[in-house]
Design an enzyme around this catalytic site. Structure first.
Site, PDB file in Angstrom:
ATOM      1  N   LYS A   1      87.434 132.012  27.196  1.00  8.65           N
ATOM      2  CA  LYS A   1      87.494 130.549  27.166  1.00  8.65           C
ATOM      3  C   LYS A   1      88.084 130.073  25.841  1.00  8.65           C
ATOM      4  O   LYS A   1      87.847 130.696  24.794  1.00  8.65           O
ATOM      5  CB  LYS A   1      86.065 130.025  27.348  1.00  8.65           C
ATOM      6  CG  LYS A   1      85.907 128.530  27.473  1.00  8.65           C
ATOM      7  CD  LYS A   1      84.429 128.215  27.760  1.00  8.65           C
ATOM      8  CE  LYS A   1      84.150 126.739  27.890  1.00  8.65           C
ATOM      9  NZ  LYS A   1      82.730 126.482  28.271  1.00  8.65           N
TER      10      LYS A   1
ATOM     11  N   SER B   1      81.799 123.914  32.235  1.00 12.82           N
ATOM     12  CA  SER B   1      83.080 123.711  31.588  1.00 12.82           C
ATOM     13  C   SER B   1      83.921 124.978  31.451  1.00 12.82           C
ATOM     14  O   SER B   1      85.069 124.900  31.070  1.00 12.82           O
ATOM     15  CB  SER B   1      82.857 123.130  30.184  1.00 12.82           C
ATOM     16  OG  SER B   1      82.177 124.083  29.364  1.00 12.82           O
TER      17      SER B   1
ATOM     18  N   GLY C   1      74.893 124.394  31.346  1.00 19.35           N
ATOM     19  CA  GLY C   1      75.232 124.855  32.698  1.00 19.35           C
ATOM     20  C   GLY C   1      76.673 125.312  32.843  1.00 19.35           C
ATOM     21  O   GLY C   1      77.150 125.564  33.945  1.00 19.35           O
ATOM     22  N   SER C   2      77.379 125.452  31.733  1.00 19.93           N
ATOM     23  CA  SER C   2      78.833 125.666  31.761  1.00 19.93           C
ATOM     24  C   SER C   2      79.283 127.069  32.135  1.00 19.93           C
ATOM     25  O   SER C   2      80.476 127.297  32.338  1.00 19.93           O
ATOM     26  CB  SER C   2      79.439 125.294  30.403  1.00 19.93           C
ATOM     27  OG  SER C   2      79.623 123.906  30.329  1.00 19.93           O
TER      28      SER C   2
ATOM     29  N   THR D   1      76.277 125.449  27.481  1.00 15.89           N
ATOM     30  CA  THR D   1      75.372 124.597  26.707  1.00 15.89           C
ATOM     31  C   THR D   1      74.339 123.987  27.653  1.00 15.89           C
ATOM     32  O   THR D   1      73.148 124.038  27.401  1.00 15.89           O
ATOM     33  CB  THR D   1      76.170 123.513  25.964  1.00 15.89           C
ATOM     34  OG1 THR D   1      77.102 124.156  25.107  1.00 15.89           O
ATOM     35  CG2 THR D   1      75.251 122.619  25.128  1.00 15.89           C
TER      36      THR D   1
END
Ligand SMILES: *[C@@H]1O[C@H](CO)[C@@H](O)[C@H](O)[C@H]1NC(C)=O
Ligand SMILES: *[C@@H]1O[C@H](CO)[C@@H](O)[C@H](O)[C@H]1NC(C)=O
Ligand SMILES: *[C@@H]1O[C@H](CO)[C@@H](O)[C@H](O)[C@H]1NC(C)=O
Ligand SMILES: *[C@@H]1O[C@H](CO)[C@@H](O)[C@H](O)[C@H]1NC(C)=O
Ligand SMILES: *[C@@H]1O[C@H](CO)[C@@H](O)[C@H](O)[C@H]1NC(C)=O
Ligand SMILES: *[C@@H]1O[C@H](CO)[C@@H](O)[C@H](O)[C@H]1NC(C)=O
Ligand SMILES: *[C@@H]1O[C@H](CO)[C@@H](O)[C@H](O)[C@H]1NC(C)=O
Ligand SMILES: *[C@@H]1O[C@H](CO)[C@@H](O)[C@H](O)[C@H]1NC(C)=O
Ligand SMILES: *[C@@H]1O[C@H](CO)[C@@H](O)[C@H](O)[C@H]1NC(C)=O
Length: 560
Positions: A127, A211, A234-235, A232
């Site tokens: 990421k 995210s 649920g990302s 953080t």
């Protein structure tokens, strides 16, 4: 130039999956890229990159069937095929300009009898908020122009771990900008100004979740062996569930966040995302590297760090008690029907299933408190991160200067349909010195950890189970949660357009993947991974449905 045998086979009409003129995009569950291998003998000796596991790839390289250079070329070609061309999924922001030379080095070492680790020569995507050293030729932007061209002080600790295990960092993935911390009040999931809108591979223009959206999309169709996201609130869980993957958000304090663009020191964590539980465990072994003095949350973790592959067993659920927090299950949904099917599988595997309600969930699942705390933490964490940069061309140092930067560059940072006020505007002056800050942290941590631990203890269960719609309660507690493929929304599910976005996306959508969740207490990752493994081996739900036809890369190892 690539000779794409799959393409030639299509032209020759040799394939078994029907006329190529048909519109195979939507809701088609029968299209199987493996079919190519039955019609072209040249594929039979190679793993299918849509699904290939790290073990299969390592075995192929060890046996001399293909090299890391070939594997890297194949993945780069697959990225080209689906990311910039074809369905333009935009899951990858940038590929590593040195990927092929790094792969050549890995091949040379292997020839010399040197294997750096279980990820030797294996391409991994990460990421774009996870830092890499400037020498690697890739920015670390969190999707924002405020970080384009900035120079990190070096590799993040998790990237060092991957490299030490032999991995090739293949590229950086797109994400909801600032890990969704800006997006939640007006920008869509999977959108960043640097990467644009990335979309799900299971339905055209569909929401990928976030995210860690780009990692989810890319790994779901085999653009790399596996990937990293960050979580953080649920990302990792959301995009893993929505892209039909296995994903783990780990206990705060297990994995170092040094070198990762932050939101909140109390909640940020890095998490692996993979197609199989074993692959995920191999990534955990590379990124859970023990105490890091620069991230003092990691100093208190139990030592030694476990080998996350050690407990993998088909029998891992035998004699285990698991609990259902009933308030998370809505029995009127299709997900609940699949969940009940999964409960029967767990029983067949020897588990006992009971209720384990989290009794204080209402007091603690408080969005106002959560946003207040993320904002206050971001106000501290962003300046701290910006100070670490060796070069900072945007000059952004604080949240206020980030707001000013965005206002000064509306062409880049304020897409035409974007009108909402960022949450961080509202909270820009919130400070960690306020009594409410300390009280909020203490409240969420106490209620969260306490709520989960009480549900486990009072019901004598070792984990909680549900379908993957609720990850926030684990996140707010700093506790771990794993998701793995469970099922897909029905083909008749209407595609609901998300409004007010630069690019329209759909959520929910027909055939939307969703996962099954195991959640537990602090540092129970090895146990949760073992449970997920036993469930996966009994079900293999991931392959119940594949991505839509155009989103499936056709290039395979023999084509490069
Ligand atoms: C396939 O069908 C979808 C939905 O009906 C449509 O949006 C798309 O343009 C079609 N694609 C082709 C290649 O005909
Ligand atoms: C291979 O090993 C030999 C002997 O240790 C060393 O001289 C050589 O540089 C190595 N080559 C590579 C590419 O690592
Ligand atoms: C980490 O260090 C800070 C001070 O730099 C301190 O306030 C905090 O309590 C420490 N946290 C842990 C978990 O040790
Ligand atoms: C859990 O909550 C449900 C309602 O949400 C209730 O029906 C059930 O009895 C509760 N179970 C226990 C063990 O308290
Ligand atoms: C449960 O799911 C149904 C069907 O999707 C929905 O109409 C209902 O609002 C949901 N209930 C709750 C409490 O979310
Ligand atoms: C959330 O917390 C805030 C601040 O303590 C409080 O004012 C509010 O009532 C709480 N909301 C809920 C739904 O409990
Ligand atoms: C934050 O503080 C600054 C300086 O005191 C002030 O100009 C600004 O209006 C405040 N912002 C908000 C949203 O209260
Ligand atoms: C809790 O469950 C285990 C089986 O998982 C059982 O051996 C043990 O006796 C139970 N303890 C209590 C207090 O019920
Ligand atoms: C979408 O934009 C319109 C017009 O600007 C606005 O009235 C509406 O509230 C927005 N809807 C959402 C869901 O933000």
């Amino acid at each position: 130039m690539f000779i794409n045998r799959a393409f030639l086979a299509t032209v020759a009409g040799l394939l078994t999956f029907g006329p190529v003129s048909a519109n195979l995009s939507v809701g088609n569950v029968d299209v199987n890229p493996l079919a190519m291998r039955t019609t072209c003998p040249c594929y039979a000796d190679y793993p299918d990159l849509y699904e290939a596991t790290i073990d299969e790839l390592s075995a192929g390289m060890a046996a001399g069937k293909f090299t890391s250079v070939q594997l890297t070329k194949a993945y780069l070609a697959r990225i080209d095929e689906t990311n910039w061309k074809g369905p333009k999924l935009r899951s990858v922001i940038v590929t590593n300009p040195h990927a092929l030379s790094l792969a050549a080095e890995a091949d040379a070492l292997r020839k010399n009898g040197t294997i750096l680790g279980p990820l030797h020569g294996i391409p991994i995507l990460i990421k774009d908020n996870i830092g890499v050293q400037p020498e690697d030729g890739m920015d670390t932007t969190a999707g924002s122009y405020a970080l384009v061209g900035a120079k990190t002080p070096g590799d993040s600790v998790v990237v060092k771990g991957l490299k030490e295990h032999g991995a090739i960092i293949l590229g950086k993935t797109n994400m909801a900008q600032w890990a969704y911390w800006r997006s939640s009040t007006g920008l869509p999931n999977g959108w960043s100004s640097v990467g644009g809108q990335c979309t799900n591979a299971y339905y055209p223009q569909a929401n990928p979740g976030g995210s860690s959206s780009g990692t989810g999309i890319a790994i779901s169709i085999g653009l790399a062996a596996a990937g990293l996201g960050s979580d953080t609130g649920g990302s990792v869980i959301s995009p893993s569930s929505t892209n039909n993957l296995v994903g783990l958000r780990s206990t705060i304090g297990l994995i170092s966040r040094t070198g990762v663009v932050p939101i909140s020191e109390h909640h940020d964590t890095v998490g692996p995302m993979a197609r199989t539980v074993k692959d995920l465990a191999l990534l955990m072994n590379a990124i859970a590297t023990g105490p890091d003095p620069a991230d003092n949350y990691t100093l208190a973790q139990p030592m030694p760090v476990p080998d996350y592959t050690a407990k993998l067993s088909k029998d891992a659920l035998k004699g285990v008690r698991l609990g259902i927090p009933q308030h998370f299950i809505n029995y009127s949904t299709p997900q609940a029907a699949a969940f009940l099917g999964a409960v029967e599988v767990l029983k067949d595997l020897g588990a006992t299933i009971v209720d384990a309600n989290i009794t204080n969930i209402n007091s603690w699942n408080n969005g106002t408190l959560r946003n207040y705390m993320f904002a206050a933490d971001f106000n501290v964490a962003l300046p701290r991160y910006m100070k670490t940069l060796a070069y900072n061309p945007s000059g952004v140092t604080t949240v206020q200067s980030l707001i000013d930067y965005n206002n000064a560059h509306p062409d880049l940072e304020k897409p035409p349909t974007y009108e909402a006020m960022d949450l961080w505007y509202q909270y820009v002056n919130v400070s960690e010195t306020e009594p409410m800050y300390r009280e909020t942290i203490d409240f969420l941590s106490r209620e969260g950890k306490g709520g989960i631990d009480a549900a486990l203890k009072d019901n004598n269960v070792s984990a909680l189970i549900m379908y993957s719609v609720q990850s926030g309660f684990s996140a707010l507690s700093g506790y771990p949660q794993i998701t793995l493929p469970l099922s897909f929304l029905p083909p008749g599910q209407p595609a609901v357009q998300v409004q007010n976005h630069t690019v329209q996306t759909y959520t929910p959508f027909p055939g939307q993947p969703y996962g099954f969740t195991f959640a537990g207490t602090g540092y129970s990752e090895a146990t949760l991974i073992a449970y997920a493994y036993a469930f996966e081996q009994a079900t293999h739900h991931r392959l119940d449905k594949r991505a839509y036809w155009e989103a499936i890369p056709k290039i395979q190892l023999p084509d490069v």
